[in-house]
Design a protein around this motif. Structure first.
Motif, PDB file in Angstrom:
ATOM      1  N   MET A  58      34.938  53.407  25.073  1.00  7.17           N
ATOM      2  CA  MET A  58      34.052  52.526  25.860  1.00  7.17           C
ATOM      3  C   MET A  58      34.837  50.964  25.601  1.00  7.17           C
ATOM      4  N   ALA A  59      35.395  50.602  24.389  1.00  7.50           N
ATOM      5  CA  ALA A  59      35.901  49.452  24.062  1.00  7.50           C
ATOM      6  C   ALA A  59      37.303  49.332  25.065  1.00  7.50           C
ATOM      7  N   LYS A  60      37.846  50.366  24.971  1.00  4.79           N
ATOM      8  CA  LYS A  60      39.316  50.492  25.713  1.00  4.79           C
ATOM      9  C   LYS A  60      39.145  50.469  27.130  1.00  4.79           C
ATOM     10  N   GLU A  61      38.434  51.487  27.741  1.00  7.28           N
ATOM     11  CA  GLU A  61      38.372  51.614  29.092  1.00  7.28           C
ATOM     12  C   GLU A  61      37.051  51.707  29.665  1.00  7.28           C
ATOM     13  N   GLY A  62      35.956  51.500  28.840  1.00  5.86           N
ATOM     14  CA  GLY A  62      34.434  51.647  29.635  1.00  5.86           C
ATOM     15  C   GLY A  62      34.299  52.881  29.956  1.00  5.86           C
ATOM     16  N   VAL A  63      33.380  53.179  30.733  1.00  4.86           N
ATOM     17  CA  VAL A  63      32.611  54.397  31.233  1.00  4.86           C
ATOM     18  C   VAL A  63      33.716  55.231  31.957  1.00  4.86           C
ATOM     19  N   LYS A  64      34.594  54.683  32.704  1.00  5.37           N
ATOM     20  CA  LYS A  64      35.669  55.508  33.306  1.00  5.37           C
ATOM     21  C   LYS A  64      36.591  56.101  32.339  1.00  5.37           C
ATOM     22  N   GLY A  65      36.827  55.708  31.125  1.00 10.81           N
ATOM     23  CA  GLY A  65      37.594  56.197  30.252  1.00 10.81           C
ATOM     24  C   GLY A  65      37.158  57.683  30.070  1.00 10.81           C
ATOM     25  N   PHE A  66      35.747  58.062  30.166  1.00 10.58           N
ATOM     26  CA  PHE A  66      35.413  59.227  29.931  1.00 10.58           C
ATOM     27  C   PHE A  66      35.820  60.386  31.114  1.00 10.58           C
ATOM     28  N   TYR A  67      35.895  59.866  32.189  1.00 13.16           N
ATOM     29  CA  TYR A  67      36.208  60.592  33.470  1.00 13.16           C
ATOM     30  C   TYR A  67      37.823  60.559  33.728  1.00 13.16           C
ATOM     31  N   ARG A  68      38.840  60.118  32.654  1.00 13.73           N
ATOM     32  CA  ARG A  68      40.273  60.036  32.850  1.00 13.73           C
ATOM     33  C   ARG A  68      40.478  61.705  32.857  1.00 13.73           C
ATOM     34  N   GLY A  69      41.469  61.869  33.856  1.00 10.33           N
ATOM     35  CA  GLY A  69      41.833  63.260  34.087  1.00 10.33           C
ATOM     36  C   GLY A  69      40.946  64.173  35.114  1.00 10.33           C
TER      37      GLY A  69
END
Length: 299
Positions: A58-69
């Motif tokens: 969350m700190a690095k990428e926000g919600v979109k980080g969970f959908y990377r890939g």
């Protein structure tokens, strides 16, 4: 719809299309959990807690980080799951022709068909699986070592250009073995569970709530328990990069397994099992349930 059910093209392609569609739907739901699972597996020391990984993402990428890939995940389902679900049904149909009319299929049919379908589907899906692992692992690498793939297609093109066509099949051996074991556990346990729940409840095997859903959840548990050690090796092999001297951390699958055993102990193979079960179990369950639902909606 009745005309479609008699169409030979639709009849032949239906198991593949329904299986792939169900897998893609399940992936959209499970992707954040899969991201957390991969992050846990990439740590070679003490495994951080799920809450710590969530906070860092969350700190690095926000919600979109969970959908990377996610694009790679969907492409993987469009290849791997389409192939394995379709091939499993095709193999089962071929074996059923060797039986007497009305005779129930023995459980060993599911073991053999699941193993073969999983192994063949894994070969088809390895390029997407490889890019998915790399895209999810990228944020853990130093900035100067990140691959920074833009999407699944950029990743496939760059891997082919930089590593050759066979680079798309890095880690294919453990992927094939893992998929064969996972699908054997999944299909065989689902077959046994459907019979068990049908006998216990008196409901037909087509009953969604009393038979199909609990059987799918059972299949999810056994798929996770059987495949996690192989998934650990596959993940480590696919994400490895050469060090400053150009040496890779593992020379092969067996070397990877022995180093995990030596450095992390037997439980190292089950690192992140809770998260893996939460990820694999629902994904398997959702996929199998959605396939059953789609079969009824699209005969």
């Amino acid at each position: 719809m009745s005309d479609m059910s008699k169409n030979p093209v639709w009849k032949a392609s239906r198991p593949y299309l329904l299986g792939g569609s169900a897998g893609m739907m399940a992936t959209c739901v499970i992707q954040p959990i899969d991201m957390i699972k991969v992050q846990k597996q990439l740590y070679e020391g003490a495994t951080p807690s799920t809450s710590k990984i969530v906070k860092e993402l969350m700190a690095k990428e926000g919600v979109k980080g969970f959908y990377r890939g996610l694009s790679a995940g969907l492409f993987r389902q469009a290849t791997y799951t389409t192939a394995r679900m379709g091939l499993f049904n095709e193999f089962k149909d071929r074996l059923s022709k060797t039986q007497k009319p009305g005779e129930p299929a023995p459980v060993w049919h599911s073991f053999i068909c699941g193993f073969a379908a999983g192994a063949m589907g894994a070969v088809v899906g390895n390029p997407a699986d490889l890019t998915l692992i790399r895209m999810q692992a990228d944020a853990n690498l130093p900035v100067d070592q990140r691959r920074n793939y833009k999407n699944i297609f950029d990743a496939l093109i760059r891997i082919t250009r930089e590593e050759g066509f066979m680079g798309l099949f890095a880690g294919v051996a453990p992927t094939v073995v893992r998929a064969a074991v996972l699908n054997t556990g999944m299909f065989a346990s689902q077959d046994i569970a459907k019979t068990t729940f049908s006998n216990l409840t008196g409901a037909p095997k087509t009953d969604l709530y009393k038979v199909q859903a609990p059987a799918a959840l059972t299949a999810g548990f056994f798929a996770a328990a059987c495949s996690l050690p192989l998934d650990m090796i596959k993940t480590r092999m696919q994400k490895m990069k050469p060090d400053a001297n150009g040496m890779l951390p593992y020379s092969g699958n067996m070397d990877c397994a022995m180093k995990i055993l030596k450095n992390e102990g037997p439980l190292g193979f089950y690192k992140g099992f809770g998260t893996f079960l939460i990820r694999i179990g629902p994904h398997v369950a959702l996929t199998l349930v959605m396939v059953d639902v789609l079969k009824k909606a699209m005969p």
